[in-house]
Design a protein around this motif. Sequence first.
Motif, PDB file in Angstrom:
ATOM      1  N   HIS A  74       1.071 -13.332  -3.937  1.00 19.85           N
ATOM      2  CA  HIS A  74       0.869 -12.127  -4.744  1.00 19.85           C
ATOM      3  C   HIS A  74       0.367 -10.941  -3.913  1.00 19.85           C
ATOM      4  O   HIS A  74       0.078  -9.882  -4.464  1.00 19.85           O
ATOM      5  N   ASP A  76       0.127  -7.663  -1.635  1.00 19.17           N
ATOM      6  CA  ASP A  76       0.887  -6.445  -1.353  1.00 19.17           C
ATOM      7  C   ASP A  76       0.753  -6.127   0.134  1.00 19.17           C
ATOM      8  O   ASP A  76      -0.231  -5.544   0.574  1.00 19.17           O
ATOM      9  N   ARG A  77       1.750  -6.495   0.911  1.00 20.66           N
ATOM     10  CA  ARG A  77       1.677  -6.338   2.366  1.00 20.66           C
ATOM     11  C   ARG A  77       1.758  -4.881   2.802  1.00 20.66           C
ATOM     12  O   ARG A  77       1.240  -4.507   3.849  1.00 20.66           O
ATOM     13  N   GLY A  78       2.425  -4.031   2.018  1.00 24.14           N
ATOM     14  CA  GLY A  78       2.514  -2.611   2.345  1.00 24.14           C
ATOM     15  C   GLY A  78       1.154  -1.937   2.287  1.00 24.14           C
ATOM     16  O   GLY A  78       0.773  -1.182   3.194  1.00 24.14           O
ATOM     17  N   LEU A  79       0.394  -2.208   1.235  1.00 18.94           N
ATOM     18  CA  LEU A  79      -0.940  -1.629   1.117  1.00 18.94           C
ATOM     19  C   LEU A  79      -1.849  -2.161   2.224  1.00 18.94           C
ATOM     20  O   LEU A  79      -2.635  -1.420   2.810  1.00 18.94           O
ATOM     21  N   HIS A 161      -4.014   0.336  -7.964  1.00 15.91           N
ATOM     22  CA  HIS A 161      -2.635   0.067  -7.540  1.00 15.91           C
ATOM     23  C   HIS A 161      -1.956  -1.006  -8.380  1.00 15.91           C
ATOM     24  O   HIS A 161      -0.739  -1.134  -8.331  1.00 15.91           O
ATOM     25  N   PHE A 162      -2.731  -1.805  -9.107  1.00 11.57           N
ATOM     26  CA  PHE A 162      -2.152  -2.962  -9.782  1.00 11.57           C
ATOM     27  C   PHE A 162      -2.652  -3.075 -11.211  1.00 11.57           C
ATOM     28  O   PHE A 162      -3.831  -2.865 -11.485  1.00 11.57           O
ATOM     29  N   PRO A 167      -2.142  -9.982  -8.257  1.00  8.60           N
ATOM     30  CA  PRO A 167      -1.944  -9.106  -7.092  1.00  8.60           C
ATOM     31  C   PRO A 167      -3.215  -8.368  -6.702  1.00  8.60           C
ATOM     32  O   PRO A 167      -3.480  -8.144  -5.518  1.00  8.60           O
ATOM     33  N   ARG A 168      -4.016  -8.010  -7.678  1.00 11.74           N
ATOM     34  CA  ARG A 168      -5.274  -7.318  -7.392  1.00 11.74           C
ATOM     35  C   ARG A 168      -6.235  -8.232  -6.630  1.00 11.74           C
ATOM     36  O   ARG A 168      -6.820  -7.842  -5.618  1.00 11.74           O
ATOM     37  N   THR A 171      -4.711  -9.022  -2.949  1.00 14.25           N
ATOM     38  CA  THR A 171      -4.761  -7.896  -2.013  1.00 14.25           C
ATOM     39  C   THR A 171      -6.194  -7.508  -1.696  1.00 14.25           C
ATOM     40  O   THR A 171      -6.526  -7.184  -0.550  1.00 14.25           O
TER      41      THR A 171
END
Length: 253
Positions: A74, A76-79, A161-162, A167-168, A171
Amino acid sequence: MMLELLSPLPASLNLGLVLLSALTSGLSAAAGIGGGTLLIMAMAQVMPATALIPVHGMVQLGSNGGRAAMTWRHLDRGLLAAFLPGVVLGALVAAWLLVRLPAGVLELCIAAFVLYSCWGPGWPQRLLGRGGTLLAGALTTFLSSLVGATGPLVAAFVKQHFAERLPRVATFAACMTLQHLTKAFVFGVAGFVFRDWFGLMLAMVAAGVVGTWLGLRLLHRLSDQRFDTLFKWMLTLLALRLIWLGVKRLGGA
């Protein structure tokens, strides 16, 4: 007893901190936030100020690293990629400044940060782009080396962001893992002797992994609105105690 060999603290305190590590790691996994702040506030009552941030940082490295590994699908690799350069920048600034803090300032910084986290505003909406993410990484990493628990501030940023919790949580755990990883460098530069506390750190990390696993199982079941209010007031009371300790030390009492 083996517990006496874990750190310079008495065996009873070592056991209490190990159990607290499991409890607070479970709290962070289940509620997404809060365990690291509660842990450092409790540790600040019994540990020397010089050992507080580095020991807490290594314990949280294990706890957040375990949580990130358990929820990696879950993430977020971009963030995270945008957050990383700020982490490096903040760690370099902290390594330069850390040894310049007088006695008592550390306690006051922790107390002020916790009170802000409980009652202050969150991140502005405009700080959600790549530049804002880099700035967030630098600022919170710098503060993390001074006050230890910047989890609430990082979480306030990640939360925007989520909409979904997994995901929260994933990340947030990965961002905190990067921050706590820098403390080995920052406090190594400052001359902290990690080996004196290695046994306690290892035991607390192991307990934290168990607590994280249990907490993640409760992630979808926990209703925490009433608990959040009680938790906020408990942290506020502990912060007020740290203000008292910090003022005493600044005054040379």
